[in-house]
Design a protein around this motif. Structure first.
Motif, short mmCIF file in Angstrom:
data_model
loop_
_atom_site.label_atom_id
_atom_site.label_comp_id
_atom_site.label_asym_id
_atom_site.label_seq_id
_atom_site.Cartn_x
_atom_site.Cartn_y
_atom_site.Cartn_z
N ILE A 91 0.87 -1.17 0.00
CA ILE A 91 0.00 0.00 0.00
C ILE A 91 0.92 1.23 0.00
O ILE A 91 1.37 1.70 1.05
CB ILE A 91 -0.94 -0.05 1.22
N PRO A 92 1.26 1.73 -1.20
CA PRO A 92 2.30 2.77 -1.32
C PRO A 92 1.99 4.03 -0.51
O PRO A 92 2.91 4.78 -0.17
CB PRO A 92 2.32 3.08 -2.82
N ALA A 93 0.72 4.26 -0.17
CA ALA A 93 0.38 5.47 0.59
C ALA A 93 1.11 5.53 1.93
O ALA A 93 1.36 6.62 2.46
CB ALA A 93 -1.13 5.55 0.80
N ILE A 143 -1.09 4.31 11.14
CA ILE A 143 -2.30 4.50 11.96
C ILE A 143 -3.25 5.51 11.32
O ILE A 143 -4.45 5.28 11.18
CB ILE A 143 -1.89 4.99 13.37
N LEU A 144 -2.69 6.65 10.88
CA LEU A 144 -3.54 7.77 10.44
C LEU A 144 -4.22 7.50 9.09
O LEU A 144 -5.31 8.00 8.83
CB LEU A 144 -2.71 9.06 10.38
N LEU A 145 -3.58 6.70 8.25
CA LEU A 145 -4.19 6.41 6.93
C LEU A 145 -5.55 5.76 7.06
O LEU A 145 -6.42 5.91 6.21
CB LEU A 145 -3.28 5.47 6.12
N TYR A 146 -5.73 4.98 8.15
CA TYR A 146 -6.99 4.24 8.30
C TYR A 146 -7.88 4.84 9.39
O TYR A 146 -8.90 4.25 9.74
CB TYR A 146 -6.69 2.76 8.61
N GLY A 147 -7.45 5.98 9.93
CA GLY A 147 -8.23 6.60 11.01
C GLY A 147 -8.39 5.68 12.20
O GLY A 147 -9.44 5.67 12.86
N ALA A 148 -7.33 4.90 12.50
CA ALA A 148 -7.46 3.91 13.59
C ALA A 148 -7.58 4.61 14.95
O ALA A 148 -6.83 5.54 15.25
CB ALA A 148 -6.27 2.97 13.58
N LYS A 149 -8.52 4.14 15.76
CA LYS A 149 -8.74 4.69 17.10
C LYS A 149 -8.00 3.89 18.15
O LYS A 149 -7.55 4.42 19.15
CB LYS A 149 -10.25 4.59 17.44
N PHE A 179 -7.28 14.25 10.07
CA PHE A 179 -7.05 12.91 10.63
C PHE A 179 -7.97 12.62 11.81
O PHE A 179 -8.29 13.52 12.59
CB PHE A 179 -5.61 12.79 11.16
N THR A 180 -8.32 11.35 11.97
CA THR A 180 -8.92 10.87 13.22
C THR A 180 -7.77 10.72 14.21
O THR A 180 -6.75 10.10 13.87
CB THR A 180 -9.58 9.48 12.99
N VAL A 181 -7.94 11.28 15.39
CA VAL A 181 -6.86 11.18 16.38
C VAL A 181 -7.06 9.90 17.19
O VAL A 181 -8.14 9.69 17.74
CB VAL A 181 -6.88 12.42 17.33
N PRO A 182 -6.04 9.03 17.25
CA PRO A 182 -6.20 7.80 18.04
C PRO A 182 -6.39 8.13 19.53
O PRO A 182 -5.97 9.19 19.98
CB PRO A 182 -4.91 7.03 17.82
N GLU A 183 -7.01 7.22 20.25
CA GLU A 183 -7.23 7.44 21.69
C GLU A 183 -5.89 7.50 22.43
O GLU A 183 -4.92 6.86 22.02
CB GLU A 183 -8.07 6.29 22.27
N PRO A 184 -5.84 8.27 23.52
CA PRO A 184 -4.59 8.33 24.29
C PRO A 184 -4.27 6.99 24.97
O PRO A 184 -5.14 6.12 25.06
CB PRO A 184 -4.87 9.41 25.35
N VAL A 185 -3.03 6.88 25.42
CA VAL A 185 -2.55 5.60 25.96
C VAL A 185 -3.46 5.06 27.07
O VAL A 185 -3.81 3.87 27.07
CB VAL A 185 -1.09 5.77 26.47
N ALA A 186 -3.89 5.93 27.99
CA ALA A 186 -4.71 5.45 29.11
C ALA A 186 -6.01 4.80 28.59
O ALA A 186 -6.43 3.75 29.08
CB ALA A 186 -5.04 6.59 30.06
N LYS A 187 -6.59 5.41 27.57
CA LYS A 187 -7.84 4.85 27.00
C LYS A 187 -7.55 3.52 26.29
O LYS A 187 -8.38 2.62 26.28
CB LYS A 187 -8.45 5.83 25.99
N GLU A 330 -7.37 7.46 -0.51
CA GLU A 330 -8.30 8.57 -0.22
C GLU A 330 -7.74 9.46 0.89
O GLU A 330 -7.78 10.69 0.80
CB GLU A 330 -9.63 8.01 0.29
N SER A 331 -7.23 8.83 1.95
CA SER A 331 -6.65 9.62 3.06
C SER A 331 -5.47 10.44 2.56
O SER A 331 -5.31 11.61 2.89
CB SER A 331 -6.15 8.72 4.19
N LEU A 332 -4.63 9.80 1.75
CA LEU A 332 -3.45 10.50 1.24
C LEU A 332 -3.85 11.70 0.39
O LEU A 332 -3.29 12.79 0.53
CB LEU A 332 -2.58 9.52 0.43
N LEU A 333 -4.84 11.49 -0.46
CA LEU A 333 -5.28 12.58 -1.35
C LEU A 333 -5.79 13.77 -0.52
O LEU A 333 -5.52 14.93 -0.85
CB LEU A 333 -6.36 12.07 -2.31
#
Ligand code: AQP
Length: 342
Positions: A91-93, A143-149, A179-187, A330-333
């Protein structure tokens, strides 16, 4: 509404060990089996991360495919459309977003990365690469390409997750909601529960965690070890000279490690295992029982590995990689447009 994403990757720099299996692989497979109605599950091989520390490149391709088979043997369901399994470099993105994020990553922040310092210390000066230094930026892209939480992170990766959150928040405030921001470490800890803190220790030096890139394999139980050789490693594990199993004694790291391994490989709760050995004045029975448990765990795992359907795995890979390519592009674009490249 699209599902929240749970994401994890395991480098293909070597065979996986029982720490990777129980600490990272099983928890995500458990999610894939039980939570895929609610969440999208992404399990990938970070093949570009696999040579940030030196490896034998003639083995890389085989290792990548081997690790993918390990995922299936560990129980990853291939017939589930909410579960995706893929290779990062397909996935070159991932690479393109990394180059972009590099220019939004401060040297000061990067210089504070503990994992970089720890891993560099084990290498000669001429072996420390820019790739190792840049590892957290590539991880942020993953992480950010897929909006992972949700990303299961052990202590050693927590700083990288915070770094990812920092880039995402800074770029969002500069360019709008990119970007979707992933949850912080505690979460993350709350979400993943007890498995998050699990750390199997090295059998020779129980002060450090079992690590697949270590020079010596004496302290590591690899999933591909012959069951007999693995049992021998357990019987030779470093313990201590207290002469009594005292589970409250913090200086009995070797004993606690064996109890943990016995609990995991037999599927018996740790407090039950611990209660049955507490107070014993000989370490031999614990070592023998753990050695037998590891031996039979590996025997049955390796039988499942041989039975993995390679055709079904390849078909799933192709399907997931096509889907992930479309999400990631799509995220990259979106980013390229925001920063003025498109
Ligand atoms: N000893 C461990 N006990 C429990 N979990 C562990 N993990 C690693 N070691 C243990 C988890 O396995 C995943 C593997 O991630 P990775 O391949 O990116 O590398 P890592 O975290 O750096 O793991 P290793 O085994 O120590 O590999 P090397 O030596 O190659 O760096 C992660 O989720 C990790 O938490």
């Amino acid at each position: 509404m699209s599902k929240q994403v749970i994401l994890t990757g395991l480098r293909a720099n070597n065979d996986l060990h029982i720490g990777n299996y129980f600490g990272a692989l099983l928890p995500i497979i458990d999610m894939a089996k039980n939570k895929s109605d609610e969440y999208q599950i992404n399990l990938f091989v970070p093949d570009l991360h696999s040579f940030t520390t030196p490896i034998d490149h003639s083995q890389l391709q085989a290792q990548i495919m081997h690790n993918l088979r390990l995922f299936v043997a560990a129980g990853l369901p291939l017939d589930n459309s909410n579960v995706h399994i893929y290779r990062q470099s397909y996935i070159p993105a991932h690479s393109e977003l990394t180059v972009i994020l590099n220019s939004f990553s401060g040297m000061g922040h990067m210089n504070r990365m503990i994992q970089y310092k720890d891993k560099s210390m084990k290498l000669g000066d001429d072996q420390i690469s820019v790739g190792l230094f840049d590892y957290p930026v590539l991880m942020a892209a993953d992480i950010l390409l897929y909006g992972a939480k949700f990303i299961p992170v052990g202590d050693d990766q927590s700083q990288h997750l915070e770094f990812t959150r920092d880039i995402a928040e800074r770029m969002n405030s500069k360019f709008g909601e990119l970007f979707t921001v992933p949850e912080p470490v505690a979460k993350q800890h709350e979400f993943f529960g007890k498995d998050q803190g699990l750390r199997i220790k090295d059998l020779v030096d129980p002060a450090k965690k079992m690590s697949k890139s270590d020079d010596s394999d004496k302290g590591i139980i690899f999933l591909g070890d012959s069951p007999e050789a693995a049992a021998k490693k357990i019987r030779g594990a470093t313990t201590d000279s207290f002469g009594k199993i005292d589970v409250a004694n913090q200086d009995q790291a070797g004993i606690q490690n064996l109890l943990q391994i016995l609990s995991l490989t037999t599927g018996t709760p740790l407090d039950e295992v611990t209660a049955s050995y507490a107070g014993q004045e000989q370490y031999g029975p614990l070592k023998t029982d753990t050695a037998e448990a590891v031996q039979s765990f590996l025997q049955s795992f390796q039988e499942r590995l041989i039975a993995v359907d390679g055709g079904a795995l390849l078909a799933k890979l192709e399907e997931s990689e096509a889907k992930m390519n479309s999400i990631a592009s799509e995220s990259l674009l979106r980013v390229q447009k925001a920063i003025g490249l498109r």
